[in-house]
Write a protein that holds these residues in place. Structure first.
Motif, PDB file in Angstrom:
ATOM      1  N   TRP A 255      32.259  45.911   8.742  1.00 53.44           N
ATOM      2  CA  TRP A 255      33.381  45.003   8.914  1.00 53.44           C
ATOM      3  C   TRP A 255      33.280  43.896   7.865  1.00 53.44           C
ATOM      4  O   TRP A 255      32.195  43.393   7.604  1.00 53.44           O
ATOM      5  N   PHE A 256      34.437  43.525   7.301  1.00 53.40           N
ATOM      6  CA  PHE A 256      34.470  42.457   6.298  1.00 53.40           C
ATOM      7  C   PHE A 256      35.548  41.449   6.665  1.00 53.40           C
ATOM      8  O   PHE A 256      36.706  41.828   6.903  1.00 53.40           O
ATOM      9  N   SER A 257      35.201  40.172   6.669  1.00 53.72           N
ATOM     10  CA  SER A 257      36.234  39.137   6.647  1.00 53.72           C
ATOM     11  C   SER A 257      36.731  39.044   5.208  1.00 53.72           C
ATOM     12  O   SER A 257      36.122  39.602   4.284  1.00 53.72           O
ATOM     13  N   ARG A 258      37.800  38.326   4.976  1.00 46.76           N
ATOM     14  CA  ARG A 258      38.297  38.182   3.613  1.00 46.76           C
ATOM     15  C   ARG A 258      37.266  37.477   2.730  1.00 46.76           C
ATOM     16  O   ARG A 258      37.053  37.873   1.583  1.00 46.76           O
ATOM     17  N   ASP A 259      36.632  36.451   3.254  1.00 52.90           N
ATOM     18  CA  ASP A 259      35.614  35.749   2.467  1.00 52.90           C
ATOM     19  C   ASP A 259      34.423  36.650   2.183  1.00 52.90           C
ATOM     20  O   ASP A 259      33.856  36.622   1.070  1.00 52.90           O
ATOM     21  N   GLU A 260      34.024  37.446   3.168  1.00 51.92           N
ATOM     22  CA  GLU A 260      32.877  38.352   2.975  1.00 51.92           C
ATOM     23  C   GLU A 260      33.200  39.426   1.934  1.00 51.92           C
ATOM     24  O   GLU A 260      32.346  39.769   1.106  1.00 51.92           O
ATOM     25  N   LEU A 261      34.410  39.951   1.975  1.00 53.67           N
ATOM     26  CA  LEU A 261      34.776  40.962   0.985  1.00 53.67           C
ATOM     27  C   LEU A 261      34.847  40.346  -0.407  1.00 53.67           C
ATOM     28  O   LEU A 261      34.390  40.951  -1.386  1.00 53.67           O
TER      29      LEU A 261
END
Length: 298
Positions: A255-261
């Motif tokens: 799973w990725f948040s936008r910041d993590e991606l």
């Protein structure tokens, strides 16, 4: 939740301006007249490539066209466009991954049409009913068994491709076991006999990563002639349970948040989907802006 996401268009391989003239494919006299007209444009296609010069296809007049299966691609502004399937790669041969995003709308549609037909013809030289040889017919949109006369038509395999989002607005991306490390994309799978695309979304996500989809919505489609797929894009929702990759098709899923991606792409830990893929557009619809270009994954 997924209703808020829209594919940023256009999809590179879904563009076309040409009238396919399907109602005239069996008019032998008319087809012969096109091949006798030097104003007709002929595209050479072979080995998954088409003749191209940068951002435009390279055509020849009929008098310069080599032997091979002949296809009617269609009409545009009074000009007929045909194709010849050659052995090997034609001069200036470019793949759809190399040229698809560079070509204009007309040429992109012609290239996808020609490559899809060529791939199908190459795999259907013999009748699936009796094993006899088949011949091309109907402007290249049918093959006929030479022994029994049975008719066979181009095959398109529907597949779903899905961006799943959880209640925290995170998206789920996976890495195929066949890919080198760091390449991540949306999850996908073929629609099985007797199954709707929506059923395939639910089944594939559970089979591949043990995530249960709670809802899904169609987003758009793109032909993907590698060799004969039609990719049906979906946004789906699911609870954010930890994914469990099957280890065969999917080696890793996160799973990725936008910041993590963003951080993962900037560090090189994640290479996003290719520029011409519907997967990239699905991710960008959720991400809210274009993804960084990475030419190694085109």
């Amino acid at each position: 939740m997924h209703e808020a996401y829209v594919l940023p268009g256009p999809l590179a391989l879904s563009r076309s301006t040409v009238d396919r003239a399907a109602d005239r494919r069996d008019d032998a006299a008319w087809l012969d007249s096109l091949w006798a007209d030097e104003a007709t444009r002929v595209l050479l296609v072979g080995n998954g490539t088409v003749s191209a010069d940068g951002d435009a296809l390279r055509f020849v007049p009929p008098s310069q066209a080599p032997d091979g299966d002949r296809f009617l691609l269609g009409l545009d502004d009074g000009v007929a466009f045909l194709a010849v399937h050659v052995d090997g790669m034609p001069a200036g041969g470019a793949t759809l991954r190399e040229a698809g995003a560079l070509l204009g709308d007309r040429d992109a549609g012609l290239a996808v049409h020609a490559i899809a037909l060529a791939n199908w013809h190459a795999a259907h030289r013999f009748c699936p009913r009796c094993g006899a040889r088949t011949r091309s017919a109907s402007g290249g949109h049918m093959r006929v068994c030479e022994a029994e006369g049975s008719q066979h038509f181009p095959r398109t395999d529907p597949a779903v491709i899905v961006l799943v989002v959880d209640e925290r607005e995170r998206c789920l991306l996976g890495r195929s076991a066949a890919w080198p490390g760091r390449r991540f994309s949306t999850l996908a799978g073929f629609v099985e006999p007797g199954e709707t695309p929506e059923h395939a979304v639910v089944r594939e996500l559970y089979e591949e990563v043990r995530v249960r989809v709670t809802s899904c919505a169609y987003a758009g489609a793109q032909p993907w002639p590698f060799p004969s797929s039609l990719m049906l894009g979906y946004y789906a929702t699911a609870s954010g349970d930890d994914p469990t990759p099957d280890g065969e098709e999917i080696a890793e899923a996160r799973w990725f948040s936008r910041d993590e991606l963003t951080a993962a792409m900037e560090s090189g830990d994640v290479i996003p989907p290719s520029g011409i893929s519907i997967a990239r557009k699905l991710v960008e619809g959720w991400y809210g802006r274009p993804l960084p270009v990475d030419v190694s994954w085109r």
